[in-house]
Design an enzyme around this catalytic site. Structure first.
Site, PDB file in Angstrom:
ATOM      1  N   HIS A 171       6.226   7.840  -2.321  1.00  0.00           N
ATOM      2  CA  HIS A 171       4.570   7.005  -3.402  1.00  0.00           C
ATOM      3  C   HIS A 171       3.471   8.337  -2.150  1.00  0.00           C
ATOM      4  CE1 HIS A 171       6.675   4.862  -5.331  1.00  0.00           C
ATOM      5  NE2 HIS A 171       7.093   3.194  -4.055  1.00  0.00           N
TER       6      HIS A 171
ATOM      7  N   HIS B 179      -2.839   7.832   4.814  1.00  0.00           N
ATOM      8  CA  HIS B 179      -2.407   8.305   4.100  1.00  0.00           C
ATOM      9  C   HIS B 179      -3.065   8.840   2.669  1.00  0.00           C
ATOM     10  CE1 HIS B 179      -3.006   4.003   1.879  1.00  0.00           C
ATOM     11  NE2 HIS B 179      -3.069   5.153   1.247  1.00  0.00           N
TER      12      HIS B 179
ATOM     13  N   HIS C 124      -3.503  10.260  -1.389  1.00  0.00           N
ATOM     14  CA  HIS C 124      -3.901  10.328  -2.947  1.00  0.00           C
ATOM     15  C   HIS C 124      -4.637  11.880  -3.147  1.00  0.00           C
ATOM     16  CE1 HIS C 124      -2.449   5.759  -2.974  1.00  0.00           C
ATOM     17  NE2 HIS C 124      -3.669   5.862  -1.757  1.00  0.00           N
TER      18      HIS C 124
ATOM     19  N   HIS D 209      -6.643   8.235   2.772  1.00  0.00           N
ATOM     20  CA  HIS D 209      -7.129   6.381   3.436  1.00  0.00           C
ATOM     21  C   HIS D 209      -6.433   5.764   4.262  1.00  0.00           C
ATOM     22  CE1 HIS D 209      -7.001   5.360  -0.941  1.00  0.00           C
ATOM     23  NE2 HIS D 209      -8.466   5.615  -0.363  1.00  0.00           N
TER      24      HIS D 209
ATOM     25  N   THR E 164      -4.119  -0.629  -3.138  1.00  0.00           N
ATOM     26  CA  THR E 164      -4.265  -0.225  -4.471  1.00  0.00           C
ATOM     27  C   THR E 164      -2.806   0.084  -5.204  1.00  0.00           C
ATOM     28  OG1 THR E 164      -4.840   2.485  -3.572  1.00  0.00           O
ATOM     29  CG2 THR E 164      -6.334   1.116  -4.077  1.00  0.00           C
ATOM     30  N   THR E 165      -1.650  -0.198  -4.116  1.00  0.00           N
ATOM     31  CA  THR E 165      -0.417  -0.072  -4.933  1.00  0.00           C
ATOM     32  C   THR E 165      -0.255  -1.600  -5.433  1.00  0.00           C
ATOM     33  OG1 THR E 165       0.726   0.172  -2.357  1.00  0.00           O
ATOM     34  CG2 THR E 165       0.523   1.987  -3.922  1.00  0.00           C
TER      35      THR E 165
END
Length: 576
Positions: free
Chosen positions: A85, A113, A115, A139, A221-222
């Site tokens: 992801h 991590h 995005h 993040h 957010t996941t």
């Protein structure tokens, strides 16, 4: 580090409760379906990410400087993993900490991590600033000391997430810390690779001013989207070479790994005292007190309101062009009496939000299938009518807009596509008026008065701006529209009628007005607390307005076309 810590992540590999994987696209549980995951919080009211409207942000003088422990350590990053992801950098246990910055305690930093999007033209930050999405977002995830991972996900302030926007530049160091970090990118998922370079978190952050930041309360957010996160978004972006940004989607094989923005639902966003805030960007209509009235909407950040395809317009019926391709609409689930999810006071309108992926519109010369998102209203006052569109310079008392998005596009893509949105406009008059404002006598109501009575009964419960209430009565869109003739309408290309006025709308304005009780119409301004909520008509700028072909006008149209053909060899079909 305890194994469970590896799975506490806004970008972690998390299994859904039913055993299937969630994803961003290409599986059953895409972001629109995350709320359906058993025991997930993804459909709740404190979700992340959000769009931060800087004009609405307030300064909080308690948001003082952070204290970062071992952010400068060049041995704190333990390993890197592509978890399917995102790319996650795992930190050494109990080494890195963050406190201050208005946080309620000290937090142990576990990992960071990323995005990202797919190309430099399709950015992928999760949060947005005034509608602007950056190419990437980093993040840094920390858990409050003294709490177990499980307890942290149940505490409203159990997790602190530091968000850094990443900007792609045409220049920049290709061999520095970011060049070294991207050398660990791989398309092999699930394999944890030890970090052999000496890279610190501070090296990656660079010269970003860490005293300037925004703060709000949100969620992971996941999935499972736990509402346990104190969010910090730093105002200044990290600037890195765009070639390094492109390594993330190109090397990992992962693209558009971000969750779409979530509703604010009445939450407030605050800023540290060091963060410069612009003058209020709150827009308003003509009679309301603010700096950005309709004539100044074009000066708003990222505004499209000064374009040449703006709405609403005055429809001069004699200048419309008949088009045989404007055929009948197909309305799916317009008769569903439980499609309306909730009704809300936006501060500019009363909006009825529909259940996702239920109601649809096609046909009508649109060329695509559109998902119906919501409908809302524009109105005037006791002294003046308040429709947005005019017909032959006549303004109607109210107007209802049913907003639809192309099914094959995300909302963000739809806003950037000329036909990404289709809005159905219904002009509204009072059924019991002796005569309309144009002087002709009304002869019959067109709508189910019981449905309008049910709908307007909710308005008194949303007197406060930002408030919303669930709709429990059985009300369908068909009930509200009644027997209005939906086969006869006008068509033109235009824009949203509120900022940022994106020129993405195929407009349909129906010729026959909806008619219901005058007393019910007055409830909109009386309970919402504002009046004359309509944008003035905009210049047509040589756009064509098309019209459905009525049977009665066919002989005249044919004669006119033959005459024009003889006089100037003019072909009607040339104009579309």
């Amino acid at each position: 580090m305890h194994l469970s810590l590896l799975f506490l992540s806004l970008g972690a590999l998390v299994k859904c409760a039913d055993g299937s994987d969630w994803c961003y696209h290409g599986c059953e549980h895409t972001p629109k379906k995350w709320a359906d995951i058993p025991d997930a919080s993804c459909g709740e009211k404190r979700q992340s990410p959000i769009n931060i409207v800087t004009g609405d942000v307030k300064t909080d003088h308690h948001l003082l400087n952070f204290t970062f422990v071992n952010f400068s350590s060049q041995h704190a990053i333990k390993s890197v993993i592509n978890n399917g992801h995102t790319v996650k950098c795992i930190l050494e246990a109990d080494e890195v900490e963050v406190s201050g910055g208005g946080l309620n305690g000290t937090y142990s930093t576990l990992q960071f991590h990323f995005h990202w999007g797919s190309t430099e033209y399709h950015p992928g930050s999760e949060h947005m600033i005034d509608g602007h999405r950056y190419p990437m977002e980093m993040h840094i995830v920390s858990v409050k000391k003294g709490l177990s991972v499980q307890d942290a996900t149940k505490d409203s302030e159990g997790i602190a997430a530091l968000g850094f926007f990443i900007n792609a530049t045409d220049d920049g160091d290709m061999s520095g810390p970011w060049g070294e970090l991207t050398s660990y990118l791989t398309n092999i998922t699930g394999t944890e690779v030890d970090m052999n370079h000496t890279i610190s978190i501070d090296d990656l952050i660079g010269n970003v001013n860490l005293t300037k930041f925004y703060r709000y309360m949100g969620s992971l957010t996941t999935p499972m989207c736990n509402e346990a996160v104190v969010w910090t978004l730093f105002q200044e972006p990290i600037n890195i070479n765009k070639k390094l940004v492109q390594r993330f989607p190109m090397t990992t094989g992962l693209a558009d790994v971000y969750r779409p923005q979530q509703p604010l639902n009445g939450r407030h966003v605050f800023a540290s005292p060091a963060t410069p805030l612009p003058p209020s960007h709150s827009w308003c209509y003509e009679e309301e007190p603010c700096e950005y009235k309709p004539a100044h909407w074009l000066n708003l950040p990222h505004s499209k309101c000064g374009g040449e395809r703006q709405s609403p317009i005055n429809i001069e019926t004699r200048d419309t062009v008949s088009d045989v391709r404007l055929d009948a609409f197909n309305f799916t689930k317009f008769d569903d009496k439980h499609a309306i999810m909730h009704i809300t006071n936006t501060g500019h309108s009363v909006k009825c939000v529909l259940k996702e992926d239920m109601v649809e519109v096609s046909g009508g010369g649109l060329g695509y299938v559109y998902s119906t998102l919501q409908f809302h209203f524009h109105w005037g006052s006791d002294e003046s009518d308040g429709s947005e569109h005019k017909v032959d310079s006549k303004r109607y008392p109210m107007e209802m807009h049913i907003v639809n998005k192309r099914k094959d596009l995300t909302l963000e893509e739809a806003l950037e596509t000329p036909n990404g949105l289709a809005v159905l406009g219904f002009l509204i008059e009072a059924k019991n008026a002796q005569s309309s404002s144009s002087g002709h006598r009304e002869t019959h109501p067109t709508s189910d008065m019981g449905a309008w009575e049910k709908l307007t009964s909710y308005i008194s419960a949303i007197h406060n701006i930002g408030s919303e209430v669930n709709v429990t009565d059985a009300i369908s869109i068909d009930d509200l529209l009644g027997d209005v003739n939906r086969a006869q309408y006008y068509r033109y290309n235009g824009s949203l009628t509120t900022p940022s006025c994106h020129e993405a709308v195929v407009w349909t304005v129906f010729k026959e007005s909806v008619k219901f009780d005058q007393n019910l119409m007055t409830m909109f301004p009386a309970h919402a607390g504002y009046r004359n909520v309509y944008r003035p008509t905009q210049s047509l700028h040589n756009r064509r307005i098309y019209s459905t072909k009525s049977a009665s006008s066919a002989p005249v149209a044919i004669t006119l076309l033959l005459l024009l053909a003889c006089l100037c060899a003019f072909s009607y079909n040339l104009h579309l």
